[in-house]
Design an enzyme around this catalytic site. Structure first.
Site, PDB file in Angstrom:
ATOM      1  N   ALA A 170       1.252  -1.314  -0.012  1.00 17.29           N
ATOM      2  CA  ALA A 170      -0.231  -0.091  -0.014  1.00 17.29           C
ATOM      3  C   ALA A 170       1.436   0.864   0.065  1.00 17.29           C
ATOM      4  O   ALA A 170       0.581   2.558   0.678  1.00 17.29           O
ATOM      5  CB  ALA A 170      -1.039   0.097   1.596  1.00 17.29           C
ATOM      6  N   ILE A 173       2.394   3.259  -5.017  1.00 21.70           N
ATOM      7  CA  ILE A 173       1.608   3.282  -6.523  1.00 21.70           C
ATOM      8  C   ILE A 173       0.492   2.291  -6.586  1.00 21.70           C
ATOM      9  O   ILE A 173      -0.489   2.565  -6.786  1.00 21.70           O
ATOM     10  CB  ILE A 173       3.041   2.039  -7.790  1.00 21.70           C
ATOM     11  CG1 ILE A 173       4.087   3.550  -8.188  1.00 21.70           C
ATOM     12  CG2 ILE A 173       2.103   1.134  -8.578  1.00 21.70           C
ATOM     13  CD1 ILE A 173       4.798   2.485  -8.589  1.00 21.70           C
ATOM     14  N   GLU A 192      -1.059  -5.019   2.701  1.00 22.69           N
ATOM     15  CA  GLU A 192       0.266  -4.441   3.157  1.00 22.69           C
ATOM     16  C   GLU A 192       1.100  -4.713   4.226  1.00 22.69           C
ATOM     17  O   GLU A 192       0.051  -4.915   5.718  1.00 22.69           O
ATOM     18  CB  GLU A 192      -0.406  -2.818   3.746  1.00 22.69           C
ATOM     19  CG  GLU A 192       0.841  -2.314   4.528  1.00 22.69           C
ATOM     20  CD  GLU A 192       2.113  -1.815   3.492  1.00 22.69           C
ATOM     21  OE1 GLU A 192       1.947  -1.875   2.082  1.00 22.69           O
ATOM     22  OE2 GLU A 192       3.480  -2.566   4.424  1.00 22.69           O
ATOM     23  N   HIS A 428      -9.455  34.589  -3.212  1.00 22.77           N
ATOM     24  CA  HIS A 428     -11.027  34.402  -2.518  1.00 22.77           C
ATOM     25  C   HIS A 428     -12.425  33.613  -3.886  1.00 22.77           C
ATOM     26  O   HIS A 428     -11.965  35.005  -4.512  1.00 22.77           O
ATOM     27  CB  HIS A 428     -11.683  35.124  -1.772  1.00 22.77           C
ATOM     28  CG  HIS A 428     -12.957  34.915  -0.847  1.00 22.77           C
ATOM     29  ND1 HIS A 428     -12.794  33.949   0.221  1.00 22.77           N
ATOM     30  CD2 HIS A 428     -14.113  35.414  -0.934  1.00 22.77           C
ATOM     31  CE1 HIS A 428     -14.573  33.640   0.491  1.00 22.77           C
ATOM     32  NE2 HIS A 428     -14.806  34.752  -0.290  1.00 22.77           N
TER      33      HIS A 428
END
Ligand code: FAD
Length: 441
Positions: A170, A173, A192, A428
């Protein structure tokens, strides 16, 4: 043939450097064995970002397969167009582009097929290749690789959307691929080893991003060690609970990192020093042989396209005897998930672990008018200051996080303080005002 500079590899390191060196008056020969543009253009940054864009438009639609196939065609068009652009750039005066495999004959001579090119200086820009961990089913033990296993390059070349995808790793990529494929309707699971995704990012941002991706339907198995890949099954162990589990998928992406690519260069023959992370270089990108430089992924410093480009610029400046003020220590990076995340500078965790005095200032997207107008209120910006109020890092996730981090990168190049940032007028309503908010709190 004799020339001033030979560059081996035409990725964003090689081709950008060739163009810059030629503009500076050097005669350049650039050698490429595959496609002009390297990994980034052909099977990395550009194709993934084309798919990221189309994935956004595919969200919530039920014809994911057709949309994916159209996205792949559009991606191929974009890559083709950009590649032509790079090929044209490599025809400019001062540059000779040679197609073929470059290897050293001696430390001043590179051979392509039977042609010998002798150069005063040589830049190695041969990039990197996918790294495969020693797990049964991945071929490293001499056993065949499961036919379901794919690299990111192969996954990007698929013409059809798999119904399910299991991603091992994880990191950047893996996370981008998860985000893309799930948006088209593919069932994505991630396995992972570490306790959290994106280990190099700010841990709070990584956790919050992962939770958002879980809400999008992506399954995460963290703290899980893959034991083997058996056909279409990823068999892994939850390290803490010590229990085994299996995910079955139509495709299995191994995204466990990349390693420098130096195959067939003959570096041993000429004595260029390498270590586990790549070709060893100093801050001018010089190897242990003064007239040979290594830039980009192959030196393992920062595996990013823009790092490769600017390292190349530094190398050429050094060849020309010019000093420059390129801050290679300020290297922004982004991960293009939904939403994206980006960072520049050290994380708070890193500062803590290394006793670097710091304060962190945060602002959330929810309070920003533009974010509400865009219905993109999930996100966070964090700036890190040193004990002189100077901005040393920024970590963000949310819409346009990369642009926000890029602004901070520019400020960091000029050692701007939080007080100075809070006095810079921002348009803004924009998301960039979140940064002002962070600076004021
Ligand atoms: P490369 O781009 O790998 O180019 C090296 C070239 O050298 C190749 O074309 C190769 O064929 C050639 N070559 C190798 N050996 C020889 C030889 N002996 N003779 C002749 N030619 C040779 N980075 C980002 O910054 N942003 C992103 O969004 C991003 N997304 C990515 C997504 C994926 C899926 C992947 C895999 C990578 C991504 N990256 C991204 C990383 C980025 O692609 C690399 O950091 C970048 O391409 C490195 O550039 P380079 O010039 O060092 O090498």
């Amino acid at each position: 043939m004799k020339t001033n500079l030979v560059i081996i590899g035409s990725g964003p390191g090689g081709y950008e450097t060739a163009a810059y060196a030629a503009c500076q008056g050097l005669q350049v020969v650039i050698i490429e064995e595959k496609h002009a543009g390297g990994t980034c253009l052909n099977c990395g940054c550009i194709p993934t970002k084309a798919l990221v864009h189309d994935a956004e438009n595919a969200l919530g639609k039920d014809d994911g397969q057709a949309l994916f196939q159209a996205a792949i065609r559009r991606k191929d068009d974009i890559v083709g167009n950009l590649r032509q652009g790079v090929e044209a750039l490599m025809q400019q005066p001062g540059i000779t582009f040679i197609h073929g495999h470059g290897m050293f004959k001696d430390d001043h001579t590179v051979v392509v097929d039977k042609e010998e090119i002798e150069a005063d200086h040589i830049i190695i820009a041969t990039g990197s290749t996918a790294k495969s961990p020693p797990i049964p089913g991945l071929g490293s033990d001499g056993q065949p690789i499961s036919k379901y296993v794919t690299t990111s390059e192969e996954l990007l070349a698929r013409e059809t959307l798999p119904q399910s995808l299991c991603i091992v790793g994880a990191g950047v990529i893996g996370m981008e691929m998860a985000s893309v494929f799930s948006a088209f309707g593919c069932k994505v699971s991630m396995v992972e080893y570490l306790k959290e995704c994106l280990p190099t990012m700010d841990s709070e941002i990584a956790r919050r991003l992962r939770k958002m991706m879980e809400k999008q339907g992506i399954k995460f198995f963290l703290g899980s060690s893959v034991q083997k890949i058996d056909n279409n099954k990823v068999i892994f162990k939850d390290i803490k609970k010590d229990i085994e589990a299996t995910v079955e998928a139509e495709a299995i992406l191994v995204a466990t990192g990349r390693k420098p690519y130096t195959e067939g260069l003959n570096l041993d023959r000429i004595g260029v020093e390498t270590n586990r992370t790549g070709i060893v270089t100093n801050d001018n990108m010089q190897t242990n042989l003064n007239h040979i430089y290594a830039i980009g992924d192959v030196n393992g410093r920062q595996m990013l396209a823009h790092a490769a480009t600017f390292q190349g610029r530094r190398a050429v400046n050094h060849i020309l005897g010019k000093t420059d003020n390129i801050r290679l220590d300020i290297m922004p990076a982004a991960v293009f998930t939904r939403p994206e995340a980006a960072s520049v500078g050290p994380t708070a965790d890193f500062c803590k672990a290394n006793n670097i005095p710091f304060t962190a200032h945060k602002a959330v997207y929810r309070a920003n008018g533009r974010a509400q107008a865009m219905e993109q209120t999930d996100g966070l910006v964090k700036i890190i200051l040193d004990d002189n109020d100077r901005i040393i890092a920024c970590h963000a996730f949310g819409a346009d996080a990369a642009a926000i981090v890029q602004e901070v990168s520019a400020l960091m190049n000029f050692d701007v303080t939080r007080q100075q940032l809070s006095n810079i007028v921002h348009i803004h309503p924009t998301l960039s005002e979140i940064l002002l908010d962070a600076a004021r709190h």
